[in-house]
Design a protein around this motif. Structure first.
Motif, PDB file in Angstrom:
ATOM      1  N   GLN A   8       0.668  -1.210   0.067  1.00  0.00           N
ATOM      2  CA  GLN A   8       0.140  -0.034   0.044  1.00  0.00           C
ATOM      3  C   GLN A   8       0.739   1.330   0.141  1.00  0.00           C
ATOM      4  O   GLN A   8       1.976   1.238   0.329  1.00  0.00           O
ATOM      5  CB  GLN A   8      -0.779  -0.095   1.186  1.00  0.00           C
TER       6      GLN A   8
ATOM      7  N   TRP B 266      -3.422   4.355  -0.720  1.00  0.00           N
ATOM      8  CA  TRP B 266      -3.726   3.770  -2.018  1.00  0.00           C
ATOM      9  C   TRP B 266      -3.536   2.024  -1.917  1.00  0.00           C
ATOM     10  O   TRP B 266      -2.449   1.991  -1.084  1.00  0.00           O
ATOM     11  CB  TRP B 266      -2.760   4.344  -2.957  1.00  0.00           C
ATOM     12  N   ASP B 267      -4.275   1.283  -2.640  1.00  0.00           N
ATOM     13  CA  ASP B 267      -3.638  -0.128  -2.591  1.00  0.00           C
ATOM     14  C   ASP B 267      -2.786  -0.557  -3.522  1.00  0.00           C
ATOM     15  O   ASP B 267      -2.301   0.594  -4.175  1.00  0.00           O
ATOM     16  CB  ASP B 267      -5.283  -1.023  -2.962  1.00  0.00           C
TER      17      ASP B 267
ATOM     18  N   SER C 267       0.614  -1.036   9.535  1.00  0.00           N
ATOM     19  CA  SER C 267      -0.035  -0.723   8.661  1.00  0.00           C
ATOM     20  C   SER C 267      -1.461  -0.304   9.556  1.00  0.00           C
ATOM     21  O   SER C 267      -2.422  -0.213   8.931  1.00  0.00           O
ATOM     22  CB  SER C 267      -0.577  -1.848   7.392  1.00  0.00           C
TER      23      SER C 267
END
Length: 669
Positions: free
Chosen positions: A398, A411-412, A437
């Protein structure tokens, strides 16, 4: 790859004619083959060929023939035959995913025409109906490789760090650098002549690393998280890269001696080389062990804003204020790639864990993802909102971005927006994702730094780039200690009370258990006695038939002896008769006694059976008593454990605060 950048100077308009496209399917319903000659060239003729033909190659690009289009322009290829739509510079600009949008100063071309272009690129950019598409290559965005570099054992965390504040200000200056440990809950924030370390889960201030050279412009952790590399200094005076050992908080190396500030510095995976860049426009790579200069690489024509080694240490990337982005071989210093798609300053670089993808953030409002194997951009993310100041990968692939529009976005791995966080009060200059994360940390132009939960963006905690002086924090710690002591006393009393209740419950359980065992022992003894008595009765009864037979024999002997007396018995014969009769009488007495004993054994056995039955009635109540007492013990134990945990948690807080107090007191002195 950026030929449309050169098209920005042209002003060709849209024709008013309709869309030039055939039915998207054949007569049998199967998808039609989209080709350059039949479908794409008419679109180019309508919109682009005035400026891009063999006679007038704007930017070195002609698209009036298939061969010329595939050759590309002065900046490289514009489409690829691997079906990767995201990597196509042509598509990025005509779909308005990147700037300058095409056609310039015009709306996006018709959706039907865009659909044809997309199908053509995804279908392998076929030339004509006789062409065959190549097998699609695996897109580098389709996966995120497992992370590397994790150290054995617990991740490095500070043990005892300095607490003295070199510079105390009412308000911090613009946030110049934020770093996060790759494996531990640890955040580093640059302040004035200091680097402040925070716990990433609690936002607790762990300590302050002095940076006497000025302000750190970059903060990067080593791959194993054991060291922090800080690049910075003072503008027009000096620039260096400093290396700190995290657990002890000591500076172990200082590399470089620039005449101007260092904007970014990084180390390779083995911590054997350190690269730095800044206003000198030179990428310099040093031997980290002795500080000697290994490479002095001149390619950039403007200030170098960002420098980053690939996680595997094979490559090192550098980016500058004019949009230059170069990837070098770390061991040789030779140029590996010259990436020229950005149209504004490249402010930040970040590598994905597998070292195959490099992300770059630019003033042109985009983040580009570069495939190091293919040597091209595989995705251009139009972040929106002006210049993108920072980009960082996490272990999942990410990305987090920070922009001048006051926004931080997540964002992925494929470059699709997952989340947009509440805006800051000014341009966001730095952003990063914590090791697990779970949080993003970012800072803006006003000096505000926030730690925000990804799961709950409303849950934010402030981090001070310039924390209060040690004396002020000492007062706060002393107040906290006083409050903790007030909490601790009743908790200690409660723990003692619950322990006494637990001891009493365990004693009562032991007594109930002993009573139960005594009853069980009595039952076992009674049962054994009953069995023994019945066995004795059986043995006696088994002897009686033999004894009766013997008595009959003795009786016959008496009769025979009497008959032997005759008519004139003498004394001897009379005596023999008497002896035989006495022997018979004695034997009959034994038989009678045996019968009585057998009967008595049976009676005693029945009595023991009755006693066993009476004792058995006491077992269930004893077991129920034990179960009740055991439940009381479990309840008392839980209550005690809860009281102990509550006490120990506050005691641990008190211990930590005592350590802080000692460190702060030393800093004040």
């Amino acid at each position: 790859m950026n030929f449309f950048r050169l098209l920005a100077a042209t002003t060709f308009g849209l024709c008013s004619t309709g869309v030039m496209a055939a039915d998207a399917k054949t007569t049998d319903g199967a998808p039609a083959k989209v080709t350059y000659e039949d479908d794409v060239k008419p679109i180019f003729r309508q919109h682009c060929m005035t400026c891009h033909n063999q006679s007038d190659k704007r930017g070195g690009l002609a698209i009036d023939s298939y061969a010329a289009l595939m050759e590309g322009g002065g900046s490289g290829e514009v489409v690829y035959d691997d079906g990767d739509i995201d990597a196509s510079r042509l598509w990025q600009l005509v779909n308005h995913d990147d700037t300058p949008v095409m056609p310039p100063e015009q709306p996006k071309i018709a959706a039907e025409q865009l659909a044809i272009l997309k199908a053509w690129i995804e279908g392998g950019v076929l030339e004509n109906s006789g062409s065959k598409a190549k097998a699609k290559k695996k897109n580098a965005l389709a996966f995120a490789a497992p992370s590397t570099g994790k150290p054995d054992g617990p991740p490095p965390m500070p043990a005892a760090l300095p607490q003295k504040v070199p510079v105390a200000t009412e308000r911090a200056s613009a946030v110049t650098a934020i770093g996060v440990s790759p494996w531990a809950p640890l955040i580093a924030v640059a302040g004035q002549k200091q680097i402040v370390l925070y716990h990433a889960e609690t936002a607790e201030l762990l300590g302050i690393l002095p940076f006497d050279e000025g302000i750190a412009q970059s903060l990067r952790f080593s791959r194993d998280g054991r060291y922090l590399i800080a690049g910075g200094g003072e503008h027009s005076v000096r620039g260096i890269a400093a290396v700190y050992e995290i657990e002890k908080g000591t500076r172990v190396a200082t590399v470089g001696d620039e005449y101007d500030v260092v904007f970014d510095a990084d180390c390779n995976d083995k911590l054997s080389r350190i690269a730095l860049g800044g206003p000198q426009k030179m990428l310099r790579i040093f031997d980290a062990t002795d500080g000697s200069l290994l490479f002095d690489l001149k390619k950039h024509t403007d200030w170098i804003y960002s420098v980053a080694f690939s996680p595997d240490g094979v490559l090192v990337a550098s980016a500058d204020r004019s949009g230059g982005l170069v990837v070098w071989e770390a061991d040789t210093g030779r140029q590996f790639l010259d990436l020229t798609d950005h149209k504004g300053a490249v402010n930040s670089l970040s590598w994905r864990d597998d070292s195959n993808v490099l992300a770059s953030a630019s003033d042109d409002g985009t983040v580009k993802l570069w495939d190091m194997i293919a040597g091209k951009a595989i995705k251009s993310i139009n972040v929106g909102g002006g210049a993108v100041m920072a980009v960082r990968f996490d272990h999942k692939g990410q990305l987090v971005t920070a922009s001048k529009d006051h926004r931080v976005r997540l964002w992925d791995p494929s470059g699709n927006k997952i989340q947009e966080f509440p805006p800051m009060s000014d341009a966001v200059l730095e952003a990063a994702i914590t090791h697990d994360s779970s949080h993003v940390v970012y800072g803006d132009w006003t000096g505000t730094v926030q730690l925000t939960s990804i799961a709950d963006p409303a849950a934010t905690k402030p981090l001070a780039a310039n924390p209060p002086p040690a004396a002020e924090r000492l007062k706060a710690v002393e107040q906290t200690l006083a409050s903790i002591r007030t909490q601790l006393e009743p908790l200690a009393k409660s723990q003692q009370d619950f322990k006494a209740k637990l001891d009493a419950a365990e004693k009562s359980l032991a007594e109930a258990d002993a009573a139960h065992k005594a009853v069980v022992a009595e039952i076992q003894q009674s049962q054994a006695k009953e069995q023994s008595l019945r066995e004795q009765a059986t043995q006696l009864n088994a002897k009686l038939p033999g004894m009766v037979t013997t008595s009959r024999d003795l009786h016959d002997a008496v009769i025979a002896t009497r008959l032997s007396l005759g008519d004139a018995p003498d004394a001897a014969k009379i005596e023999s008769v008497a002896a035989a009769e006495a022997n018979l009488a004695n034997h009959l007495t034994q038989i009678a006694q045996a019968r009585r004993d057998a009967v008595n054994r049976i009676a005693q056995a029945e009595a023991e059976k009755t006693r066993t039955s009476e004792l058995t009635t006491k077992v269930k109540p004893a077991e129920e008593q034990i179960a009740q007492k055991r439940g009381e013990v479990e309840t008392a134990k839980k209550a005690f454990e809860q009281a102990k945990q509550a006490h120990d948690a506050v005691a641990a807080q008190m211990s930590e605060q005592e350590k802080k107090k000692q460190a702060l007191a030393a800093a004040v002195q």
